[in-house]
Motif scaffolding. Structure first.
Motif, mmCIF file in Angstrom:
data_model
loop_
_atom_site.group_PDB
_atom_site.id
_atom_site.type_symbol
_atom_site.label_atom_id
_atom_site.label_comp_id
_atom_site.label_asym_id
_atom_site.label_seq_id
_atom_site.Cartn_x
_atom_site.Cartn_y
_atom_site.Cartn_z
ATOM 1 N N VAL A 24 0.879 -1.168 0.000
ATOM 2 C CA VAL A 24 0.000 0.000 0.000
ATOM 3 C C VAL A 24 0.918 1.220 0.000
ATOM 4 O O VAL A 24 1.618 1.487 0.980
ATOM 5 N N LYS A 25 0.903 1.957 -1.119
ATOM 6 C CA LYS A 25 1.857 3.071 -1.285
ATOM 7 C C LYS A 25 1.282 4.331 -0.631
ATOM 8 O O LYS A 25 0.868 5.278 -1.304
ATOM 9 N N ALA A 26 1.273 4.312 0.704
ATOM 10 C CA ALA A 26 0.560 5.357 1.458
ATOM 11 C C ALA A 26 1.273 6.714 1.402
ATOM 12 O O ALA A 26 0.632 7.751 1.369
ATOM 13 N N VAL A 27 2.597 6.703 1.429
ATOM 14 C CA VAL A 27 3.377 7.944 1.263
ATOM 15 C C VAL A 27 4.360 7.660 0.140
ATOM 16 O O VAL A 27 5.192 6.764 0.252
ATOM 17 N N ASP A 28 4.221 8.393 -0.976
ATOM 18 C CA ASP A 28 4.946 7.955 -2.172
ATOM 19 C C ASP A 28 5.729 9.085 -2.846
ATOM 20 O O ASP A 28 5.322 9.599 -3.880
ATOM 21 N N GLY A 29 6.817 9.460 -2.200
ATOM 22 C CA GLY A 29 7.656 10.514 -2.773
ATOM 23 C C GLY A 29 7.220 11.883 -2.290
ATOM 24 O O GLY A 29 6.811 12.721 -3.087
ATOM 25 N N VAL A 30 7.299 12.088 -0.984
ATOM 26 C CA VAL A 30 6.842 13.348 -0.394
ATOM 27 C C VAL A 30 8.042 14.182 0.067
ATOM 28 O O VAL A 30 8.923 13.668 0.748
ATOM 29 N N SER A 31 8.069 15.446 -0.342
ATOM 30 C CA SER A 31 9.120 16.380 0.093
ATOM 31 C C SER A 31 8.486 17.680 0.566
ATOM 32 O O SER A 31 7.618 18.217 -0.114
ATOM 33 N N PHE A 32 8.895 18.154 1.728
ATOM 34 C CA PHE A 32 8.474 19.478 2.198
ATOM 35 C C PHE A 32 9.353 19.906 3.359
ATOM 36 O O PHE A 32 10.079 19.088 3.927
ATOM 37 N N LYS A 33 9.272 21.188 3.672
ATOM 38 C CA LYS A 33 10.029 21.727 4.811
ATOM 39 C C LYS A 33 9.065 22.414 5.752
ATOM 40 O O LYS A 33 8.104 23.045 5.298
ATOM 41 N N VAL A 34 9.336 22.325 7.039
ATOM 42 C CA VAL A 34 8.543 23.062 8.017
ATOM 43 C C VAL A 34 9.476 24.065 8.681
ATOM 44 O O VAL A 34 10.553 23.698 9.166
ATOM 45 N N GLU A 35 9.064 25.339 8.650
ATOM 46 C CA GLU A 35 9.896 26.387 9.251
ATOM 47 C C GLU A 35 9.663 26.442 10.754
ATOM 48 O O GLU A 35 8.569 26.139 11.233
ATOM 49 N N LYS A 36 10.700 26.849 11.471
ATOM 50 C CA LYS A 36 10.589 26.963 12.925
ATOM 51 C C LYS A 36 9.481 27.976 13.275
ATOM 52 O O LYS A 36 9.349 29.010 12.621
ATOM 53 N N ASP A 37 8.684 27.615 14.260
ATOM 54 C CA ASP A 37 7.608 28.465 14.802
ATOM 55 C C ASP A 37 6.345 28.571 13.954
ATOM 56 O O ASP A 37 5.412 29.256 14.332
ATOM 57 N N GLU A 38 6.309 27.940 12.783
ATOM 58 C CA GLU A 38 5.094 28.087 11.982
ATOM 59 C C GLU A 38 4.067 26.995 12.322
ATOM 60 O O GLU A 38 4.368 26.016 13.019
ATOM 61 N N ILE A 39 2.849 27.219 11.853
ATOM 62 C CA ILE A 39 1.837 26.162 11.916
ATOM 63 C C ILE A 39 1.643 25.679 10.483
ATOM 64 O O ILE A 39 1.220 26.433 9.607
ATOM 65 N N TYR A 40 2.028 24.429 10.262
ATOM 66 C CA TYR A 40 1.998 23.848 8.916
ATOM 67 C C TYR A 40 0.856 22.842 8.869
ATOM 68 O O TYR A 40 0.808 21.907 9.667
ATOM 69 N N GLY A 41 -0.084 23.059 7.965
ATOM 70 C CA GLY A 41 -1.237 22.168 7.890
ATOM 71 C C GLY A 41 -1.083 21.130 6.792
ATOM 72 O O GLY A 41 -0.444 21.397 5.767
ATOM 73 N N ILE A 42 -1.659 19.964 7.012
ATOM 74 C CA ILE A 42 -1.703 18.936 5.965
ATOM 75 C C ILE A 42 -3.168 18.507 5.811
ATOM 76 O O ILE A 42 -3.805 18.108 6.779
#
Ligand SMILES: Nc1ncnc2c1ncn2[C@@H]1O[C@H](COP(=O)(O)OP(=O)(O)OP(=O)(O)O)[C@@H](O)[C@H]1O
Ligand SMILES: [Mg+2]
Length: 328
Positions: A24-42
């Motif tokens: 089951v290819k649940a996560v398939d080539g994911v790239s991202f960055k989260v900056e310090k102190d931010e609220i990052y939504g998915i």
């Protein structure tokens, strides 16, 4: 400065049954960055891989889940470490709790149903610190006070609490060690709207007080609109769009994001809302090319065979769609 950098991450559930292997290819080539102190939504529909992504990046990987490739690098005040390279579960556990904390989906899974709430706090604190009983009480009281929770909850069993209170306590438990980064998986799902608001306030309060970074997973776009700085939209194991929340809500680019936003209620608009047509694909045999192509109103020939990469549209807005390639 990025506190978290995820690169080309692939996390599959691999099972062997009756001589056949299923992935089951649940996560398939994911790239991202989260900056310090931010609220990052998915965001993204049920089953698109949001919880699997959080498990993988917080190092909670156990069979049948496997990391096939990719890197997950944290930067804690200049100290860089790739959690996937830590082979020792003890090291990973130490990192969780102290540096990063996952509030998992479903509050019952964190609190032990047959033990009083206090016991769960003891488990977390005593695993990291050598505290006397008095010190333990002082630390917990201070934390509960700051979050507006009463000490008496410590004597209760999880089933005696309302869903909203259980979720608040789960959040309090997950943040007692003041982690640098918190991953919250659907913290408001299954709660009624009024209680949801209380939980959102609680999350905001913790973030202000502890000054940590927050990654918030929910399929509820109104929560993202209210809380997040940036948003990633996932579809079938991939990020299809990412950018500042306001930008995504005002000028969504990916046909899937547009479809999601069109299904939201709008103030003063009484015309029927279009629900998302079709269903999310199987992650065992995902569609070829762009995974969204069977549901896409703008599908082109190349979408059936080629998989679009995320391309930068300016101001950090990234979209994985061939329609946008020409307009860049
Ligand atoms: N233990 C498991 N074994 C096999 N497949 C799994 C397992 N757990 C999850 N999956 C599959 O992996 C895919 C992604 O699941 P995941 O729970 O990450 O989705 P999600 O986006 O968090 O969904 P939801 O919004 O419903 O929480 C789904 O197809 C799911 O059926
Ligand atoms: Mg989930």
């Amino acid at each position: 400065m990025a506190i978290l950098e995820v690169k080309d991450l692939k996390a599959y559930y691999i099972t062997h049954r009756y001589g056949r292997t299923t992935s089951v290819k649940a996560v398939d080539g994911v790239s991202f960055k989260v900056e310090k102190d931010e609220i990052y939504g998915i965001a993204g529909e049920s089953g698109c891989g949001k919880s699997t992504l959080l498990k993988a990046i917080s190092g909670l990987v156990k069979p049948p889940l496997q990391i096939l490739e990719g890197g997950v690098t944290y930067n804690f005040d200049g100290e860089r470490l790739n959690i996937l390279a830590l082979n020792d579960e003890k090291q990973r556990r130490k990192l969780r709790g102290a540096r990063l904390s996952l509030v998992p989906q479903g509050s019952m899974s964190v609190l032990n149903p047959v033990r009083r709430v206090r016991k769960s706090f003891e488990d977390v604190l005593y695993a990291h610190f050598d505290l006397s009983e008095q010190e333990f009480e002082d630390v917990v009281r201070k934390h509960l006070d700051a979050l507006g929770l009463d000490w008496t909850v410590m004597h209760t069993y999880p089933h005696q609490l309302s869903g909203g209170m259980r979720q608040r306590i789960t959040i309090a438990l997950s943040t007692i060690l003041k982690p640098d980064i918190i991953f919250a998986d659907e913290p408001t799902t299954a709660l009624d709207v009024v209680v949801q608001r209380g939980v959102v306030q609680l999350i905001k309060k913790i973030k202000e007080e502890q000054q940590n970074t927050l990654v918030l997973v929910t399929h509820d776009l109104s929560i993202h609109a209210n809380l997040c700085d940036r948003l990633a939209v996932m579809y079938a194991g991939k990020i299809v769009e990412e950018g500042e929340v306001d930008r995504i809500f005002s000028t969504p680019k990916h046909p899937y994001t547009i479809m999601l936003l069109n299904s939201l209620p709008k103030l003063g608009d009484s015309s029927p809302r279009s629900s998302a047509p079709g269903a999310p694909p199987s992650l065992v045999n995902p569609p070829s090319g762009c995974r969204f192509h069977p549901r896409c109103p703008y599908v082109m020939e190349r979408c059936r065979t080629e998989s679009p990469d995320l391309i930068e549209m300016g101001n950090g807005h990234r979209v994985a769609c061939f329609l946008e390639e020409g307009s860049k």
